[in-house]
Write a protein that holds these residues in place. Structure first.
Motif, PDB file in Angstrom:
ATOM      1  N   UNK A  70       0.997   9.042   8.098  1.00 12.20           N
ATOM      2  CA  UNK A  70       2.052  10.053   7.992  1.00 12.20           C
ATOM      3  C   UNK A  70       1.623  11.167   7.030  1.00 12.20           C
ATOM      4  N   UNK A  71       0.966  10.803   5.946  1.00  8.14           N
ATOM      5  CA  UNK A  71       0.480  11.816   5.000  1.00  8.14           C
ATOM      6  C   UNK A  71      -0.418  12.819   5.705  1.00  8.14           C
ATOM      7  N   UNK A  86       2.272   7.315  16.501  1.00  5.19           N
ATOM      8  CA  UNK A  86       2.907   6.073  16.935  1.00  5.19           C
ATOM      9  C   UNK A  86       3.016   5.150  15.718  1.00  5.19           C
ATOM     10  N   UNK A  87       4.247   4.942  15.265  1.00  2.08           N
ATOM     11  CA  UNK A  87       4.461   4.092  14.077  1.00  2.08           C
ATOM     12  C   UNK A  87       4.677   2.632  14.470  1.00  2.08           C
ATOM     13  N   UNK A  88       4.644   2.377  15.774  1.00  2.00           N
ATOM     14  CA  UNK A  88       4.874   1.045  16.331  1.00  2.00           C
ATOM     15  C   UNK A  88       6.332   0.611  16.185  1.00  2.00           C
ATOM     16  N   UNK A  89       6.764   0.141  15.029  1.00  2.00           N
ATOM     17  CA  UNK A  89       8.150  -0.291  14.828  1.00  2.00           C
ATOM     18  C   UNK A  89       8.766   0.492  13.671  1.00  2.00           C
ATOM     19  N   UNK A  90      10.033   0.756  13.764  1.00  5.09           N
ATOM     20  CA  UNK A  90      10.668   1.488  12.657  1.00  5.09           C
ATOM     21  C   UNK A  90      10.597   0.682  11.361  1.00  5.09           C
ATOM     22  N   UNK A 115       6.284  26.568   4.926  1.00  9.05           N
ATOM     23  CA  UNK A 115       5.643  25.468   5.651  1.00  9.05           C
ATOM     24  C   UNK A 115       6.373  25.162   6.949  1.00  9.05           C
ATOM     25  N   UNK A 116       5.621  25.102   8.033  1.00  7.85           N
ATOM     26  CA  UNK A 116       6.108  24.536   9.287  1.00  7.85           C
ATOM     27  C   UNK A 116       5.605  23.102   9.311  1.00  7.85           C
ATOM     28  N   UNK A 117       6.462  22.153   9.658  1.00  6.22           N
ATOM     29  CA  UNK A 117       5.990  20.766   9.684  1.00  6.22           C
ATOM     30  C   UNK A 117       6.345  20.133  11.041  1.00  6.22           C
ATOM     31  N   UNK A 118       5.648  20.585  12.105  1.00  2.00           N
ATOM     32  CA  UNK A 118       5.999  20.118  13.446  1.00  2.00           C
ATOM     33  C   UNK A 118       5.341  18.787  13.781  1.00  2.00           C
ATOM     34  N   UNK A 119       5.929  17.706  13.297  1.00  2.00           N
ATOM     35  CA  UNK A 119       5.348  16.404  13.631  1.00  2.00           C
ATOM     36  C   UNK A 119       6.429  15.509  14.218  1.00  2.00           C
ATOM     37  N   UNK A 120       5.980  14.545  15.009  1.00  2.00           N
ATOM     38  CA  UNK A 120       6.893  13.558  15.584  1.00  2.00           C
ATOM     39  C   UNK A 120       6.379  12.168  15.229  1.00  2.00           C
ATOM     40  N   UNK A 121       7.263  11.334  14.689  1.00  2.00           N
ATOM     41  CA  UNK A 121       6.940   9.921  14.490  1.00  2.00           C
ATOM     42  C   UNK A 121       7.723   9.137  15.530  1.00  2.00           C
ATOM     43  N   UNK A 122       7.009   8.483  16.438  1.00  2.00           N
ATOM     44  CA  UNK A 122       7.663   7.661  17.462  1.00  2.00           C
ATOM     45  C   UNK A 122       7.681   6.211  17.005  1.00  2.00           C
ATOM     46  N   UNK A 123       8.769   5.525  17.294  1.00  2.00           N
ATOM     47  CA  UNK A 123       8.814   4.117  16.888  1.00  2.00           C
ATOM     48  C   UNK A 123       9.816   3.347  17.738  1.00  2.00           C
ATOM     49  N   UNK A 124       9.523   2.065  17.889  1.00  2.00           N
ATOM     50  CA  UNK A 124      10.443   1.186  18.604  1.00  2.00           C
ATOM     51  C   UNK A 124      11.448   0.616  17.612  1.00  2.00           C
TER      52      UNK A 124
END
Lengths: 331, 324
Positions: A70-71, A86-90, A115-124
């Protein structure tokens, strides 16, 4: 729904070469010359096929290093690319909490909009697999609390694809929660790319007697309960918020003003949760419209247990939702 | 390595600017009308200066809570920094960040960061973006011996090494993490040895010697630009200033402080340049007067500049209207 999620990533990567996908097992073997057919393609298979199409620079397996992943996503997003991690699980995201809360969420603000911070963390997310305490959390309420973060909770395949394409195109950090019991949900979705806006709830059933707001899998459950109640002559309006931050308060308030009754269904512990937040928001803004106190149907204030009888007791079920609806209707 | 005379004189001016900026800020902070906390970079000037001398605006740095020196060396404007320190709308970050969050993305300054070790993921991510985009730029993470205690460093170094990211980890070891001596919190003399475990070249350099810093930074930055991956530089620096302005340092003995003062990097560089015939006393005074004048004007302007208005408290939380 799993396929819709994969298709959204594929189409986002086709459309914008700055979109990159990485995480533990997202390639899953193929990067080291293993046959593509056997490649894992993510814990559930959502990223299968991306490596073959987009190659090793834009689709990367990683070591098990949530804080690092994430960093790096924050720094990379602030430097002009769009990471989808892909964080796998929350349940694993607290390992990266500092990076989410102190970096991703605050950079734009602390730096006066630079700062623009266009990121997506996906998780189940979600209980029901017998995965116990450290794999089954929902956690979307925790992140909804954080200014600077956006929180998305798709329920249908159509919404999953449209919301993920929207999230990847969004210039803010988005946490994207995929309920693992929805992965097998089937629905035809348009082949072409499309987006569903954040902050726009979906009214999945109209009715005049009671409003039920259900989050993620609980929106599906609410719809099933509403159909059962209809045979008793109770017409429930069901709202799927689709994103929790931003939250479409207008649709929820409008519905409550019409029905005068509200039940919120949320597969999370009840304290400082989205269910509490929606109940408070409605009490604050539509108190006069309410004919009965707002009811919440949530998980208990406990971690998710392993043993099936306990896990079943943990997850809100149709009987509890129905009973809450009857309670607000004084039945 | 021969450093061009012009570069040497520019580096001297940068180091002197940092020193005078920090002395002035200390003074103004003590007057009581500057909000927040201030940590000064006095004693560390040679590190930011010797590293940033190799960087363009497209190269990135990420900094620490002690970030004024990195900001100035990367090219942030004195006026914009001072307005930020005073919390004014005209500040580099519109008064939302202050001393510990100065940033200027236009020139590749990804921000000072008040989480110890906060620069590490950001700079590594900046390097990742360079690599994905195929640009020949590098990214530098500045942190202290305290930051070397954070797990994010080791996760990031591992990722940077397997992906050969163009990042340079610059550890400014001043021997103290607030009041805890490095001799207590690390079991090896040199933190740079930890880089070995990741297959990353580790260097130790006297951080009070700008020539040495410049040289080792050149090697690490060239390596990163070539695509050969990350490096780790441990710069041993004297902690001449306290942890923060107002820290009485009662935990520290007199000898330690006196030893630090003897290693003053600015005085050392001045005498080296004088001995080489590159710098006269008159020239030093001329440079000093010009910087002081800019600081005078910057402080006066910042104090007269407008505050942010209360209705701006939720500006910049999100990229657009939040809704909901």
């Amino acid at each position: 729904m799993l396929q819709a999620v994969g298709e959204a990533m594929f189409q986002a990567m086709e459309a914008d070469e700055t979109v990159v996908v990485y995480g533990e097992d997202v390639v899953g073997g193929a990067g080291l010359g293993e046959p593509y057919e056997g490649a894992m393609g993510g814990t559930f298979g959502a990223t299968r096929g991306l490596f073959r199409r987009f190659g090793a620079s834009r689709v990367r397996d990683t070591p098990i290093s949530e804080a690092g992943l994430v960093g790096i996503a924050v720094g990379a997003a602030a430097s002009g690319i769009r990471p989808v991690v892909d964080m796998m699980w929350s349940s694993f995201t607290p390992l990266a909490f500092d990076q989410i809360h102190n970096q991703a969420a605050k950079l734009r603000y602390m730096f006066g909009g630079q700062a623009n911070v266009p990121l997506v963390l996906r998780m189940a997310i979600g209980a029901g697999l017998g995965a116990a305490g450290q794999h089954s959390d929902t956690l979307y309420s925790v992140y909804t609390h954080l200014p600077g973060i956006k929180v998305v909770v798709p329920t249908t395949p159509y919404d999953a694809k449209g919301l993920l394409l929207e999230s990847i195109a969004d210039d803010d950090p988005v946490l994207f929660f995929e309920h693992m019991r929805l992965y097998n949900t089937r629905q035809e979705v348009p082949e072409d790319p499309y987006t569903v806006p954040l902050g726009s709830a979906s009214v999945t059933r109209t009715g005049a007697d009671v409003t039920i707001v259900g989050v993620s899998y609980m929106a599906k459950l609410a719809l099933e309960v509403a159909d059962t109640l209809a045979s008793d002559g109770i017409e429930a309006e069901v709202i799927d918020p689709r994103s929790l931050s931003p939250l479409d308060t207008e649709t929820i308030l409008g519905s409550v003003c019409k029905t005068s009754r509200l039940v919120v269904v949320d597969e999370s512990p009840p304290r400082c949760s989205i269910a509490a937040d929606i109940a408070a928001m409605v009490s604050e803004h539509a108190f006069d419209a309410l004919a009965a106190p707002v009811r919440r149907v949530t998980s208990p204030h406990s971690p998710v247990p392993l043993s099936p009888p306990l896990e079943n007791a943990y997850i809100p079920d149709a009987a509890r939702v129905e009973s809450a609806v009857r309670a607000v209707l004084n039945q | 390595m021969t450093i061009p005379d012009r570069t040497l004189l520019e580096m001297f001016e940068t180091m002197m600017t940092i020193r005078l900026f920090e002395e002035r800020v200390t003074l103004e902070y003590q007057r009581g009308d500057m909000p927040g906390f201030v940590h000064t970079y006095i004693g560390a000037e040679a590190v930011a200066t010797g590293v940033c001398a190799h960087l363009s605006d497209r190269d990135l740095i990420a900094s620490t809570h002690r970030g004024h020196g990195h900001s100035l060396a990367k090219g942030c404007s004195i006026a914009g920094m001072l307005a930020e320190l005073y919390g004014r709308e005209t500040g580099l970050c519109k008064g939302r960040g202050g001393s510990m969050h100065i940033a200027d993305f236009e020139i590749g300054m990804l921000g000072a960061n008040a989480i110890v070790g906060g620069s590490i993921g950001l700079a590594t991510g900046g390097a990742f973006a360079h690599q994905v985009k195929g640009t020949p730029n590098v990214s530098v993470s500045f942190f202290g011996d305290g930051g070397a205690g954070q797990g994010i460093l080791y996760e990031s170094m591992n990722l940077a090494s397997i992906w050969k990211l163009p990042v340079i980890y610059v550890c400014e070891n001043n021997g103290w993490a607030e009041s805890t001596p490095a001799s207590y919190s690390q079991s090896v003399e040199d933190l740079s040895r930890r880089a070995d475990g990741f297959g990353i070249p580790g260097h130790v350099v006297d951080g009070a010697d700008v020539f040495a810093v410049y040289e080792v930074a050149a090697e690490a930055i060239d390596r990163a630009r070539r695509g050969d991956g990350p490096s780790f530089i441990e710069a041993k620096i004297p902690r001449i200033s306290a942890h923060y302005v107002g820290d009485t340092q009662k935990y520290r003995n007199e000898d330690d402080l006196a030893d630090a003062r003897k290693r003053d990097p600015l005085e050392r560089f001045r005498s080296e340049l004088a001995a080489a015939g590159l710098l006269t006393g008159t020239a030093v005074e001329g440079t000093r007067a010009a910087i002081v004048d800019e600081l005078d004007r910057g402080v006066a302007a910042a104090k007269a500049d407008p505050w942010p208005t209360a209705d701006g408290v939720t500006d910049y939380v999100y990229s657009g209207a939040y809704g909901g």
